[in-house]
Design a protein around this motif. Structure first.
Motif, PDB file in Angstrom:
ATOM      1  N   VAL A 182      46.946  40.584  30.779  1.00 23.79           N
ATOM      2  CA  VAL A 182      46.424  41.721  30.031  1.00 23.79           C
ATOM      3  C   VAL A 182      45.262  41.200  29.193  1.00 23.79           C
ATOM      4  O   VAL A 182      45.418  40.248  28.434  1.00 23.79           O
ATOM      5  CB  VAL A 182      47.515  42.331  29.120  1.00 23.79           C
ATOM      6  N   VAL A 183      44.094  41.821  29.348  1.00 26.99           N
ATOM      7  CA  VAL A 183      42.917  41.361  28.614  1.00 26.99           C
ATOM      8  C   VAL A 183      42.450  42.355  27.556  1.00 26.99           C
ATOM      9  O   VAL A 183      41.657  42.012  26.693  1.00 26.99           O
ATOM     10  CB  VAL A 183      41.748  41.018  29.564  1.00 26.99           C
ATOM     11  N   SER A 184      42.923  43.583  27.633  1.00 21.93           N
ATOM     12  CA  SER A 184      42.592  44.573  26.610  1.00 21.93           C
ATOM     13  C   SER A 184      43.645  45.670  26.660  1.00 21.93           C
ATOM     14  O   SER A 184      44.587  45.606  27.444  1.00 21.93           O
ATOM     15  CB  SER A 184      41.186  45.147  26.807  1.00 21.93           C
ATOM     16  N   GLN A 185      43.447  46.671  25.862  1.00 21.32           N
ATOM     17  CA  GLN A 185      44.422  47.747  25.741  1.00 21.32           C
ATOM     18  C   GLN A 185      44.807  48.368  27.074  1.00 21.32           C
ATOM     19  O   GLN A 185      45.963  48.693  27.310  1.00 21.32           O
ATOM     20  CB  GLN A 185      43.855  48.812  24.803  1.00 21.32           C
ATOM     21  N   ARG A 186      43.855  48.545  27.997  1.00 21.92           N
ATOM     22  CA  ARG A 186      44.128  49.201  29.278  1.00 21.92           C
ATOM     23  C   ARG A 186      43.549  48.443  30.474  1.00 21.92           C
ATOM     24  O   ARG A 186      43.334  49.025  31.529  1.00 21.92           O
ATOM     25  CB  ARG A 186      43.558  50.627  29.273  1.00 21.92           C
ATOM     26  N   ASN A 187      43.287  47.141  30.337  1.00 23.81           N
ATOM     27  CA  ASN A 187      42.703  46.371  31.437  1.00 23.81           C
ATOM     28  C   ASN A 187      43.534  45.127  31.723  1.00 23.81           C
ATOM     29  O   ASN A 187      44.024  44.483  30.794  1.00 23.81           O
ATOM     30  CB  ASN A 187      41.276  45.930  31.101  1.00 23.81           C
ATOM     31  N   ILE A 188      43.644  44.805  33.009  1.00 23.04           N
ATOM     32  CA  ILE A 188      44.283  43.561  33.408  1.00 23.04           C
ATOM     33  C   ILE A 188      43.371  42.829  34.381  1.00 23.04           C
ATOM     34  O   ILE A 188      42.534  43.445  35.043  1.00 23.04           O
ATOM     35  CB  ILE A 188      45.667  43.789  34.061  1.00 23.04           C
ATOM     36  N   TYR A 189      43.505  41.505  34.427  1.00 18.62           N
ATOM     37  CA  TYR A 189      42.804  40.681  35.417  1.00 18.62           C
ATOM     38  C   TYR A 189      43.820  40.175  36.419  1.00 18.62           C
ATOM     39  O   TYR A 189      44.930  39.788  36.046  1.00 18.62           O
ATOM     40  CB  TYR A 189      42.136  39.466  34.759  1.00 18.62           C
ATOM     41  N   LEU A 190      43.431  40.149  37.683  1.00 22.96           N
ATOM     42  CA  LEU A 190      44.251  39.593  38.743  1.00 22.96           C
ATOM     43  C   LEU A 190      43.595  38.319  39.249  1.00 22.96           C
ATOM     44  O   LEU A 190      42.386  38.292  39.472  1.00 22.96           O
ATOM     45  CB  LEU A 190      44.380  40.569  39.914  1.00 22.96           C
ATOM     46  N   GLN A 191      44.387  37.277  39.417  1.00 19.42           N
ATOM     47  CA  GLN A 191      43.902  36.046  40.018  1.00 19.42           C
ATOM     48  C   GLN A 191      44.775  35.770  41.238  1.00 19.42           C
ATOM     49  O   GLN A 191      45.936  35.382  41.104  1.00 19.42           O
ATOM     50  CB  GLN A 191      43.983  34.884  39.039  1.00 19.42           C
ATOM     51  N   PHE A 192      44.223  36.005  42.427  1.00 26.17           N
ATOM     52  CA  PHE A 192      44.987  35.850  43.657  1.00 26.17           C
ATOM     53  C   PHE A 192      45.257  34.379  43.907  1.00 26.17           C
ATOM     54  O   PHE A 192      44.387  33.522  43.744  1.00 26.17           O
ATOM     55  CB  PHE A 192      44.257  36.492  44.833  1.00 26.17           C
ATOM     56  N   GLU A 193      46.498  34.096  44.312  1.00 27.72           N
ATOM     57  CA  GLU A 193      46.907  32.716  44.505  1.00 27.72           C
ATOM     58  C   GLU A 193      47.187  32.350  45.954  1.00 27.72           C
ATOM     59  O   GLU A 193      46.803  31.289  46.403  1.00 27.72           O
ATOM     60  CB  GLU A 193      48.168  32.441  43.673  1.00 27.72           C
ATOM     61  N   GLU A 194      47.910  33.217  46.689  1.00 28.52           N
ATOM     62  CA  GLU A 194      48.226  32.853  48.054  1.00 28.52           C
ATOM     63  C   GLU A 194      48.498  34.073  48.915  1.00 28.52           C
ATOM     64  O   GLU A 194      48.839  35.143  48.429  1.00 28.52           O
ATOM     65  CB  GLU A 194      49.442  31.919  48.113  1.00 28.52           C
ATOM     66  N   VAL A 195      48.329  33.864  50.236  1.00 33.63           N
ATOM     67  CA  VAL A 195      48.647  34.858  51.243  1.00 33.63           C
ATOM     68  C   VAL A 195      49.610  34.189  52.214  1.00 33.63           C
ATOM     69  O   VAL A 195      49.336  33.080  52.692  1.00 33.63           O
ATOM     70  CB  VAL A 195      47.387  35.345  51.989  1.00 33.63           C
ATOM     71  N   VAL A 196      50.740  34.835  52.475  1.00 30.55           N
ATOM     72  CA  VAL A 196      51.755  34.255  53.354  1.00 30.55           C
ATOM     73  C   VAL A 196      52.169  35.274  54.392  1.00 30.55           C
ATOM     74  O   VAL A 196      52.421  36.436  54.066  1.00 30.55           O
ATOM     75  CB  VAL A 196      53.004  33.831  52.530  1.00 30.55           C
TER      76      VAL A 196
END
Length: 199
Positions: A182-196
Protein backbone atom coordinates in the motif's frame (compact mmCIF):
# COMPACT_ATOMS: atom_id res chain seq x y z
CA UNK A 1 -16.09 -3.62 -2.51
CA UNK A 2 -13.93 -0.70 -1.59
CA UNK A 3 -11.09 -1.33 -4.02
CA UNK A 4 -10.37 -0.98 -7.70
CA UNK A 5 -7.81 -3.65 -8.55
CA UNK A 6 -7.81 -5.62 -11.74
CA UNK A 7 -10.87 -7.74 -12.21
CA UNK A 8 -14.24 -8.72 -10.83
CA UNK A 9 -14.63 -11.90 -8.80
CA UNK A 10 -17.44 -13.85 -7.08
CA UNK A 11 -18.09 -17.11 -5.20
CA UNK A 12 -17.36 -20.42 -6.95
CA UNK A 13 -19.70 -22.87 -8.57
CA UNK A 14 -20.58 -25.98 -6.54
CA UNK A 15 -17.88 -28.61 -6.07
CA UNK A 16 -15.04 -26.12 -6.59
CA UNK A 17 -12.61 -26.54 -3.68
CA UNK A 18 -11.71 -22.91 -3.05
CA UNK A 19 -11.83 -21.52 0.48
CA UNK A 20 -13.34 -18.19 1.52
CA UNK A 21 -14.38 -16.58 -1.77
CA UNK A 22 -15.43 -12.97 -2.14
CA UNK A 23 -16.56 -10.72 -4.94
CA UNK A 24 -14.18 -8.13 -6.28
CA UNK A 25 -15.63 -5.16 -8.11
CA UNK A 26 -13.30 -3.32 -10.42
CA UNK A 27 -12.01 -2.99 -13.93
CA UNK A 28 -8.58 -2.74 -15.47
CA UNK A 29 -6.77 0.30 -14.10
CA UNK A 30 -3.15 -0.71 -14.33
CA UNK A 31 -0.18 1.28 -15.55
CA UNK A 32 2.64 -1.12 -16.28
CA UNK A 33 6.35 -0.50 -16.26
CA UNK A 34 8.09 -3.41 -17.97
CA UNK A 35 11.43 -3.43 -16.22
CA UNK A 36 13.38 -6.11 -14.45
CA UNK A 37 11.06 -5.73 -11.46
CA UNK A 38 7.85 -5.44 -13.52
CA UNK A 39 6.00 -3.15 -11.15
CA UNK A 40 2.41 -2.05 -11.68
CA UNK A 41 0.48 0.72 -10.07
CA UNK A 42 -3.15 -0.04 -9.45
CA UNK A 43 -5.07 3.18 -9.49
CA UNK A 44 -8.26 4.03 -7.70
CA UNK A 45 -9.67 7.49 -7.44
CA UNK A 46 -10.74 8.92 -4.15
CA UNK A 47 -13.31 11.66 -3.84
CA UNK A 48 -14.28 13.92 -1.00
CA UNK A 49 -16.16 11.99 1.67
CA UNK A 50 -19.90 11.94 1.08
CA UNK A 51 -22.64 11.04 3.49
CA UNK A 52 -22.54 7.28 4.11
CA UNK A 53 -25.00 5.28 2.06
CA UNK A 54 -27.03 2.63 3.82
CA UNK A 55 -26.18 -1.07 3.58
CA UNK A 56 -29.36 -1.51 1.55
CA UNK A 57 -28.25 1.16 -0.95
CA UNK A 58 -24.80 -0.43 -1.21
CA UNK A 59 -26.30 -3.88 -1.87
CA UNK A 60 -28.59 -2.36 -4.51
CA UNK A 61 -25.58 -0.79 -6.25
CA UNK A 62 -23.67 -4.09 -6.12
CA UNK A 63 -26.68 -5.83 -7.64
CA UNK A 64 -26.83 -3.22 -10.43
CA UNK A 65 -23.14 -3.83 -11.15
CA UNK A 66 -23.56 -7.61 -11.25
CA UNK A 67 -26.58 -7.18 -13.54
CA UNK A 68 -24.51 -4.94 -15.85
CA UNK A 69 -21.83 -7.61 -16.33
CA UNK A 70 -24.25 -10.42 -17.14
CA UNK A 71 -23.93 -11.91 -20.61
CA UNK A 72 -20.47 -10.39 -21.20
CA UNK A 73 -18.58 -13.71 -20.98
CA UNK A 74 -16.29 -12.26 -18.28
CA UNK A 75 -15.76 -9.11 -20.37
CA UNK A 76 -14.99 -10.82 -23.68
CA UNK A 77 -18.12 -9.63 -25.48
CA UNK A 78 -19.13 -6.12 -24.50
CA UNK A 79 -20.49 -3.24 -26.50
CA UNK A 80 -19.47 0.36 -25.89
CA UNK A 81 -22.83 0.92 -24.16
CA UNK A 82 -22.27 -2.09 -21.89
CA UNK A 83 -18.75 -0.95 -20.96
CA UNK A 84 -20.15 2.50 -20.13
CA UNK A 85 -22.93 1.01 -17.97
CA UNK A 86 -20.44 -1.25 -16.20
CA UNK A 87 -18.07 1.64 -15.51
CA UNK A 88 -20.91 3.76 -14.17
CA UNK A 89 -22.11 0.94 -11.90
CA UNK A 90 -18.55 0.34 -10.69
CA UNK A 91 -18.00 4.00 -9.86
CA UNK A 92 -21.31 3.97 -7.99
CA UNK A 93 -20.13 1.07 -5.82
CA UNK A 94 -16.67 2.59 -5.35
CA UNK A 95 -18.36 5.67 -3.90
CA UNK A 96 -19.02 3.66 -0.75
CA UNK A 97 -16.32 4.51 1.78
CA UNK A 98 -14.65 6.91 -0.67
CA UNK A 99 -11.78 8.66 1.07
CA UNK A 100 -11.24 5.78 3.52
CA UNK A 101 -7.92 3.91 3.55
CA UNK A 102 -7.72 0.43 2.02
CA UNK A 103 -8.77 -2.17 4.59
CA UNK A 104 -6.63 -5.23 3.81
CA UNK A 105 -8.76 -7.39 6.10
CA UNK A 106 -11.61 -6.90 3.58
CA UNK A 107 -9.29 -7.68 0.65
CA UNK A 108 -7.84 -10.88 2.16
CA UNK A 109 -9.23 -14.06 0.67
CA UNK A 110 -9.85 -15.74 -2.67
CA UNK A 111 -11.79 -13.98 -5.41
CA UNK A 112 -13.22 -15.46 -8.62
CA UNK A 113 -13.16 -13.52 -11.90
CA UNK A 114 -16.58 -12.42 -13.13
CA UNK A 115 -15.60 -9.53 -15.39
CA UNK A 116 -12.44 -7.82 -16.58
CA UNK A 117 -11.26 -5.25 -19.08
CA UNK A 118 -7.58 -6.21 -18.54
CA UNK A 119 -6.02 -6.99 -21.94
CA UNK A 120 -3.70 -9.67 -20.52
CA UNK A 121 -6.74 -11.64 -19.28
CA UNK A 122 -8.98 -10.91 -22.27
CA UNK A 123 -6.38 -12.41 -24.61
CA UNK A 124 -6.72 -15.73 -22.77
CA UNK A 125 -10.50 -15.60 -23.10
CA UNK A 126 -10.22 -14.64 -26.80
CA UNK A 127 -7.85 -17.57 -27.43
CA UNK A 128 -10.29 -19.99 -25.83
CA UNK A 129 -13.13 -18.56 -27.94
CA UNK A 130 -11.12 -18.92 -31.18
CA UNK A 131 -9.46 -22.27 -30.62
CA UNK A 132 -11.78 -25.08 -29.57
CA UNK A 133 -8.85 -27.17 -28.33
CA UNK A 134 -8.01 -24.62 -25.61
CA UNK A 135 -10.35 -24.04 -22.67
CA UNK A 136 -10.01 -21.44 -19.94
CA UNK A 137 -11.69 -22.45 -16.71
CA UNK A 138 -12.03 -20.43 -13.54
CA UNK A 139 -9.69 -17.54 -12.83
CA UNK A 140 -8.98 -16.66 -9.22
CA UNK A 141 -7.05 -14.02 -7.34
CA UNK A 142 -5.91 -14.76 -3.79
CA UNK A 143 -4.79 -12.01 -1.43
CA UNK A 144 -2.71 -12.99 1.61
CA UNK A 145 -2.24 -10.09 4.01
CA UNK A 146 -2.10 -11.71 7.45
CA UNK A 147 -2.15 -9.01 10.11
CA UNK A 148 -0.28 -6.57 7.89
CA UNK A 149 -1.69 -3.18 6.98
CA UNK A 150 1.03 -2.23 4.47
CA UNK A 151 0.82 -5.04 1.91
CA UNK A 152 1.10 -8.76 1.31
CA UNK A 153 1.11 -11.33 -1.46
CA UNK A 154 -1.33 -11.76 -4.33
CA UNK A 155 -1.56 -14.91 -6.44
CA UNK A 156 -3.43 -15.03 -9.74
CA UNK A 157 -4.55 -18.54 -10.70
CA UNK A 158 -5.83 -19.41 -14.18
CA UNK A 159 -7.22 -22.91 -14.62
CA UNK A 160 -7.07 -24.20 -18.18
CA UNK A 161 -7.20 -27.41 -20.15
CA UNK A 162 -6.88 -28.97 -23.55
CA UNK A 163 -9.65 -31.56 -24.01
CA UNK A 164 -8.48 -35.14 -24.57
CA UNK A 165 -4.94 -34.16 -23.48
CA UNK A 166 -5.56 -32.54 -20.12
CA UNK A 167 -8.81 -33.60 -18.52
CA UNK A 168 -11.17 -30.69 -17.85
CA UNK A 169 -11.56 -31.37 -14.13
CA UNK A 170 -7.84 -31.86 -13.62
CA UNK A 171 -6.47 -29.56 -16.29
CA UNK A 172 -3.54 -27.34 -15.49
CA UNK A 173 -2.97 -24.05 -13.72
CA UNK A 174 -1.02 -20.92 -14.44
CA UNK A 175 0.03 -19.23 -11.20
CA UNK A 176 1.36 -15.66 -11.20
CA UNK A 177 2.65 -14.44 -7.83
CA UNK A 178 3.35 -10.87 -6.81
CA UNK A 179 4.05 -8.87 -3.69
CA UNK A 180 1.92 -5.80 -3.17
CA UNK A 181 2.35 -2.80 -0.94
CA UNK A 182 0.00 0.00 0.00
CA UNK A 183 1.57 3.29 -1.08
CA UNK A 184 -1.28 5.72 -0.43
CA UNK A 185 -4.86 5.88 0.73
CA UNK A 186 -6.23 4.14 -2.40
CA UNK A 187 -3.16 2.93 -4.34
CA UNK A 188 -1.11 -0.24 -4.25
CA UNK A 189 2.04 -1.32 -6.11
CA UNK A 190 2.47 -4.83 -7.46
CA UNK A 191 5.89 -6.40 -7.92
CA UNK A 192 5.59 -9.62 -9.92
CA UNK A 193 7.86 -12.38 -8.71
CA UNK A 194 7.18 -15.61 -10.56
CA UNK A 195 5.05 -17.47 -13.09
CA UNK A 196 4.50 -21.20 -12.58
CA UNK A 197 2.70 -23.76 -14.76
CA UNK A 198 1.38 -26.76 -12.91
CA UNK A 199 -1.40 -29.26 -12.45
Amino acid sequence: MDLALASMYSPPIENTPVPKLKRLVSTHRLIRKFSSQQMCQCLATSTAPKPQMTEFELEKRKHNLLTAIQDTQRGLVTTADQRFAIEEAMVSVEGYDAGVHIDLAKVEGTWRLQYTSAPDVLILLESAARFSFFQVGQIFQKFECGDRTDGGVVRNVVRWSIPTILEEQEGASLLVSAKFSVVSQRNIYLQFEEVVFGR
